[in-house]
Design an enzyme around this catalytic site. Sequence first.
Site, PDB file in Angstrom:
ATOM      1  N   HIS A  28       0.205  -1.288   0.003  1.00 57.54           N
ATOM      2  CA  HIS A  28      -0.081  -0.017   0.332  1.00 57.54           C
ATOM      3  C   HIS A  28       0.585   1.583  -0.199  1.00 57.54           C
ATOM      4  CE1 HIS A  28      -2.619   3.329   2.128  1.00 57.54           C
ATOM      5  NE2 HIS A  28      -3.615   2.324   1.316  1.00 57.54           N
ATOM      6  N   HIS A  70      -1.212  10.279  -3.071  1.00 60.43           N
ATOM      7  CA  HIS A  70      -2.081   9.681  -2.425  1.00 60.43           C
ATOM      8  C   HIS A  70      -3.569  10.970  -2.605  1.00 60.43           C
ATOM      9  CE1 HIS A  70      -5.484   9.346   0.420  1.00 60.43           C
ATOM     10  NE2 HIS A  70      -5.672   7.969  -0.051  1.00 60.43           N
TER      11      HIS A  70
END
Length: 352
Positions: A28, A70
């Site tokens: 991730h 992100h």
Amino acid sequence: MKLIPFALSMATLASSAWVQAEPLVIAHRGASGYLPEHTLEAKALAYGMKPDFIEQDVVMTKDDQLVVLHDHYLDRVTDVAERFPDRARGDGRYYAIDFTLAEIKSLRVTEGFNIDEKGNKTAGFPNRFPLWKSDFTVPTLAEEIELIQGLNKTLGYDIGIYPEIKAPWFHRHEGKDISKAVLKMLKEYGYDSQESNVYLQCFDPIELKRINDELLPAMNMDLKLVQLIAYTDWNETMVYDGGQAQPYSYDWMFEANGMQQVATYADGIGPWKPMLVDDASTKENIIIKPLMKAAKASGLIVHPYTFRAEPDRIAPYADSFEGMLDVFYNTVKVDGLFTDFPDKAVTFLHQK
Ligand code: G3P
Ligand code: CA
């Protein structure tokens, strides 16, 4: 892309209920438990831990370049506020889409931070990589794909990519078609079929459906698609109604036929882990929520997010990170999971 005849879909459904492939480890934002998220360094470190996939969150710049970040703003992980103090929008945020790639490349990247009332920056995860140390920058999607494909060549593994199209509703409102640009780049780098080592994920169901129904066929592509799931009140996906942005309602996904609907345009789901296991569970009594059964009954793969090893991120029904992995891999039987600590998940699966 989902376009399967009924008979075949029933066969797939039946077999998926009985055959479970080895579950996956998805790094991730890279090895983000150890190095600042989404930097090439975090991706190289993740690669060395041998996960199955490495994740890229993708946003667009003012000059239509794809960068790996992100947030669709820059202020949580860079020095943009110091470098370009007069470029914030009215909400105080510095949006990537307002900056050229050259400007973004000139920024320093650090661990994610929060700013308190006195203006002090504090790390989101205090025990992770120290703030403002070493020298990191924002990578482009092309640079990251080339890094992973290059390492696949030199080390001989076959690690996949797992890009997420971030806030397509926002990009569209700003006049940019981020999905088309991401698909074009994936095709250029050889990711164009169901067999390609890629999952394409998105929180926006309207956009994912458009990708499945229109963009992939038009581009002669066919990728595995994953519908990320949020709760409506997170404001993760917005819809413009007369110029005013309203939260998209995810409620239908939790209804009886929600997963069947998702299965008409996606191959899997990426739920938040409490959507699968009730936080009221105990070690002795793991309460699996209906979403899991509904997803499997619809033939969907399930990749929950996000597994973090910090003590305050361990679910109440587990006494360690490995205990939490055990619940999801072995009791819930997910097909894979997103973790900031890919080394720990790889070791856990190997020991098993
Ligand atoms: O994409 C899976 C997971 O990353 C979703 O959460 O907010 O970290 O992108 P987020
Ligand atoms: Ca993501």
